[in-house]
Write an enzyme that holds these catalytic residues in place. Structure first.
Site, short mmCIF file in Angstrom:
data_model
loop_
_atom_site.label_atom_id
_atom_site.label_comp_id
_atom_site.label_asym_id
_atom_site.label_seq_id
_atom_site.Cartn_x
_atom_site.Cartn_y
_atom_site.Cartn_z
N GLY A 73 3.13 2.36 -5.99
CA GLY A 73 3.85 2.22 -7.15
C GLY A 73 5.41 1.75 -6.97
N HIS B 67 3.94 9.92 -11.18
CA HIS B 67 5.21 9.79 -10.20
C HIS B 67 5.98 8.63 -10.74
CE1 HIS B 67 7.00 9.77 -5.98
NE2 HIS B 67 7.41 8.46 -6.63
N GLU B 68 5.51 7.53 -10.99
CA GLU B 68 6.49 6.44 -11.76
C GLU B 68 6.75 6.84 -13.03
OE1 GLU B 68 6.94 4.41 -9.43
OE2 GLU B 68 5.32 4.97 -8.30
N HIS C 256 9.90 8.64 -12.64
CA HIS C 256 11.04 7.78 -12.26
C HIS C 256 11.85 7.40 -13.47
CE1 HIS C 256 11.46 7.48 -7.86
NE2 HIS C 256 10.21 7.25 -7.80
N GLN D 10 14.24 2.08 -9.25
CA GLN D 10 14.17 1.95 -7.77
C GLN D 10 14.55 0.69 -7.27
OE1 GLN D 10 9.72 3.50 -7.58
NE2 GLN D 10 10.70 4.41 -5.70
N CYS E 117 8.06 9.11 -1.41
CA CYS E 117 8.87 8.23 -2.39
C CYS E 117 9.43 6.89 -1.63
CB CYS E 117 9.79 8.99 -3.02
SG CYS E 117 10.55 8.05 -4.57
N LEU E 118 9.39 5.86 -2.16
CA LEU E 118 9.93 4.85 -1.49
C LEU E 118 11.49 4.74 -1.67
CD1 LEU E 118 8.00 1.73 -2.77
CD2 LEU E 118 7.64 2.92 -0.43
O1 K1U Z 1 7.43 5.24 -6.68
C1 K1U Z 1 7.33 5.22 -5.49
O2 K1U Z 1 8.44 5.54 -4.59
C2 K1U Z 1 6.15 4.64 -4.70
C3 K1U Z 1 5.37 5.91 -4.13
C4 K1U Z 1 4.39 6.13 -5.26
C5 K1U Z 1 3.48 7.49 -4.94
C6 K1U Z 1 3.40 8.08 -3.62
C7 K1U Z 1 2.53 9.11 -3.57
C8 K1U Z 1 1.89 9.61 -4.55
C9 K1U Z 1 2.16 9.27 -5.80
C10 K1U Z 1 2.86 8.04 -5.78
C11 K1U Z 1 4.81 5.26 -3.06
O3 K1U Z 1 3.76 4.55 -2.79
S1 K1U Z 1 5.01 6.06 -1.37
C12 K1U Z 1 3.74 5.38 -0.36
C13 K1U Z 1 2.85 6.41 -0.39
O4 K1U Z 1 3.18 7.52 -0.07
C14 K1U Z 1 1.46 5.97 -0.12
C15 K1U Z 1 1.06 4.90 0.25
C16 K1U Z 1 -0.27 4.36 0.20
C17 K1U Z 1 -1.24 5.36 -0.13
C18 K1U Z 1 -0.79 6.65 -0.63
C19 K1U Z 1 0.41 6.98 -0.66
ZN ZN Z 2 9.08 7.40 -5.75
#
Ligand code: K1U
Ligand code: ZN
Length: 186
Positions: free
Chosen positions: A46, A132-133, A136, A51, A90-91
């Protein structure tokens, strides 16, 4: 299309509530395409507009091939009395993880890139990603849900790591044939 810089914890844009989109323009569609490209390059599921330094109420999601454009999203209902706990990252806070309790299933309403309203229900990772999004877009980060002790530990780890991101900017790299290529302008 371009890969955009990702703003990390410390950049005030991540705490600023977003402004609802009034009209879905070609410029907004270009932003959405760039957000998808940035999200894939950063290996996320996401990405929300703050971001990438924008305060538009827009996010993108791709969980296991289920792609969503979220314009002016809102949660219309949640299911599951007990909050489900799972680890999140979180990215915008690289390499920091924590357990977050959230409703197990959420239904959202949003517009897609054509300005068409839709409703979607997500459980497990998709439901968590929607929440989560949308957080944000309200200036909220997953670390805000951690217990005081775990939040303190996460922030102290971040204090040591944040020097890797001058100006609170994370340059996303794509890997091609074992080499790293910086896709954004330096
Ligand atoms: O918004 C963001 O920072 C993106 C974030 C979203 C997210 C991660 C974990 C749970 C809910 C929402 C990410 O994508 S971080 C990367 C990550 O944690 C992930 C990647 C692939 C599969 C599962 C998690
Ligand atoms: Zn995030």
């Amino acid at each position: 299309m371009s890969i955009l810089d990702i703003r990390v914890l410390g950049d005030p844009v991540l705490r600023k509530p977003t402004t609802p989109v009034i009209e879905v323009t070609d410029e907004l569609r270009r932003l959405i395409a760039n957000m998808f490209e940035t999200m894939y390059a950063a290996e996320g599921i996401g990405l929300a507009a703050p971001q990438v330094g924008r305060s538009d109420r827009v996010a993108v999601v791709d969980v296991e091939g289920a792609k969503y454009v979220l314009i002016n999203p809102r949660i219309v209902s949640t299911q599951g009395a007990a909050k489900e706990i799972a680890e999140e990252g979180c990215l915008s806070i690289p390499d920091i993880y924590g357990d977050v309790g959230r409703p197990a299933i959420v239904t959202i309403r949003a517009m897609d890139e054509n300005g068409t309203e839709y409703e979607a229900t997500g459980s497990e990772l998709l439901g968590r990603c929607f929440q989560h999004e949308i957080d944000h877009l309200d200036g909220k980060l997953f670390i805000d849900y951690l217990s005081p002790l775990k939040r303190k530990a996460a922030l102290s780890k971040w204090e040591k790591a944040k020097g890797e991101y001058p100006g609170s900017i994370r340059k996303v790299r794509t890997e091609v044939k074992g080499e790293h290529h910086r896709e954004t302008e330096m």
